[in-house]
Design an enzyme around this catalytic site. Structure first.
Site, PDB file in Angstrom:
ATOM      1  CD  GLU A 195      36.669  39.604  35.462  1.00  0.00           C
ATOM      2  OE1 GLU A 195      37.115  38.599  34.866  1.00  0.00           O
ATOM      3  OE2 GLU A 195      36.796  40.759  35.034  1.00  0.00           O
ATOM      4  CD  GLU A 315      39.239  43.713  36.447  1.00  0.00           C
ATOM      5  OE1 GLU A 315      39.028  43.390  35.249  1.00  0.00           O
ATOM      6  OE2 GLU A 315      39.741  42.947  37.287  1.00  0.00           O
TER       7      GLU A 315
END
Length: 501
Positions: A195, A315
């Site tokens: 991320e 995810e």
């Protein structure tokens, strides 16, 4: 992962609205799907034998936290949990970690050894426990993706480096993992950094913040040690004025693709979440959830739909407590493409998470670390691919049956000057087929500009598409698919015919 910090930051930033086969010489008819190391071809991932495979897995976190080991070992034996993952139809484990596990002083804690549980983990450091998990997952037929989740166990970082963990340490540790598991094809690749977000950029050219350039440096370093690994590259938060989930914005790939020293190794990765993580403008759109495929197309799905590279949703998760989240998950699962319909010509994915202790998503397991949340798990049923099954379901049929097929044509997007379409071929006969041919004639002036998972000829308005080498064999009741881009747009759906051999 604990997402309270990201929830606050995402909410503030989300005002704006995705063959090198190694040395193996196995053939598709002599090896189970998924064998060996993997590589990419267009938007698909292929195994060592050239068979298309689908990552359909689960995140099991903990190595990135202060426990320095996967969570739940305080309740259960690690082998029993991996066995349970397999029994539920998950075929891949994403293992987040932090660079702390490379420190000599780091030891795992919160492991229960009573009653013989986790007996073979006693006295091991974190990396040695990871070795055990990788080995047993491979024994069960599962694959593993290692995810550099955090520089240290203290929390996530916007960039791939911090003052205490410089880029040189990040790359050295990545190379160490690549060397550690070299020759163990259970580990199919490494997710370089979890991320990236503002101030991380994509294609801006600043060595200190350009995540695309950093991914190239790290990816090439990994491949210099083990050229068989896949390199998973997440997106950023912001690109060209558009903000999205941390790591979920891959808009820059169109102009600035990741360039690695070994072909067929890049898999782009997006993360996507629901309102239990953060509220976003698209959830309150009056057309929700019908607006979501367009959102996903814009930020990451176009990479797959334009056949640029495979896309792995590394995810996605939700508590499922709100109706909005339930609609979101249903729409996303459908967008990822059902395995029975599309086989491995689909988006790759690993659900967040196995763990019940993810604060704003919960997990597949309930709080007792044993009971399955069957409601949540069932949402994923259509996109699972146990042991990497790459084609639609159905019996292979017996000898002497009839070879027959049908085809359906769907326009997936149309922007006026051009369009994308997909064609699904279904074996409607009583015998397995080894090849197929689909023909249609447009009423207008449309021309095919590019096609994937099939070859084609066009004579005037008539197009004939023939299967590719990897998707000609279709079992009884099974299906294969191909897609193409064309221009101009606005054409109606033609009648299609299918012939089988």
């Amino acid at each position: 992962m604990f997402r309270s910090l990201r929830r606050a930051l995402c909410a503030a930033a989300a005002a704006l609205l995705i063959p090198l086969a190694g040395a193996q010489t196995a053939h598709a008819d002599s090896a189970a799907p998924g064998a060996g190391y993997w590589h990419t071809s267009g938007r698909q991932i292929l195994d060592a034998a050239g068979q298309p495979v689908r990552i359909a897995g689960i995140n099991w976190f903990g190595f990135e936290t202060g426990n320095h080991v996967v969570h739940g070992l305080w309740s259960r034996d690690y082998k029993s949990m991996i066995d349970q993952m397999k029994s539920l139809g998950y075929n891949t484990i994403r293992l987040p970690y932090s660079d702390d596990i490379f420190k000599g002083s780091t030891v795992p804690d919160s492991i229960d050894f009573s009653g013989g549980k986790n007996a073979d983990l006693q006295g091991l450091n974190s990396l040695q426990v990871m070795d055990k998990i990788v080995a047993y997952a491979g024994q069960d037929g599962l694959k593993v993706i290692l995810d550099r989740h955090r520089p240290d166990s203290g929390g996530q970082s916007a960039l791939w480096y911090t003052a205490s963990v410089p880029e040189s340490t990040w790359i050295a540790d990545l190379k160490s993992l690549a060397a550690r598991y070299k020759g163990q094809s259970t580990v199919i690749g490494i997710d370089l950094h979890n991320e990236p977000h503002d101030p991380a950029c994509w294609g801006c050219g600043d060595q200190a913040t350009d995540w695309r350039l950093a991914a190239e440096r790290a990816g090439n370093a990994v491949l210099s040690v083990n050229p068989d690994l896949l390199i998973f590259v997440e997106g950023v938060q912001s690109y060209d004025g558009a903000s999205y989930w941390w790591g979920g914005n891959l808009m820059g790939v169109a102009q600035y693709p990741v360039r690695l020293s070994v072909a067929g190794r890049v898999v782009y990765s997006a993360h996507d979440y629901a309102t239990s993580v953060a509220q976003q403008s698209w959830f309150s759109d009056p057309t929700f959830p019908a607006n979501m495929p367009g959102i996903w197309d814009r930020y990451w799905g176009y990479i797959f739909k334009q056949n640029l590279a495979p896309v792995w949703v590394g995810e996605f998760g939700t508590t499922l407590q709100s109706t909005v989240d339930q609609k979101w998950l249903s729409a996303l699962v459908n967008y990822l493409r059902p395995t029975a319909t599309y086989g491995a010509d689909s988006f790759q994915w690993t659900f967040w998470s196995w763990n019940p202790d993810s604060g704003d998503t919960g997990g597949i397991l309930k709080d007792d670390w044993a009971t399955v949340d069957t409601v949540k798990d069932r949402y994923l049923t259509s996109v699972k691919a146990p042991l990497f099954a790459g084609s639609g379901g159905g019996d292979n049929g017996g000898g002497g049956g009839t070879a027959a097929c049908s085809a359906s044509y769907t326009v997936s997007s149309d922007w006026g000057s051009g369009f994308n379409a997909e064609v699904k071929v279904t074996n409607t006969g009583t015998a397995a087929i080894s090849g197929w041919k689909v023909t249609w004639t447009w009423n207008g002036a449309q021309k095919v500009s590019n096609m994937w998972n099939a070859s084609y000829t066009q004579n005037g308005a008539t197009v004939t598409a023939v299967n590719a080498a990897h998707n000609g064999a279709v079992p009884v009741g099974g299906s294969a698919s191909f897609g193409f881009g064309g221009a101009p747009g606005g054409g109606g759906v033609p009648s299609v015919s299918c012939s089988a051999s």
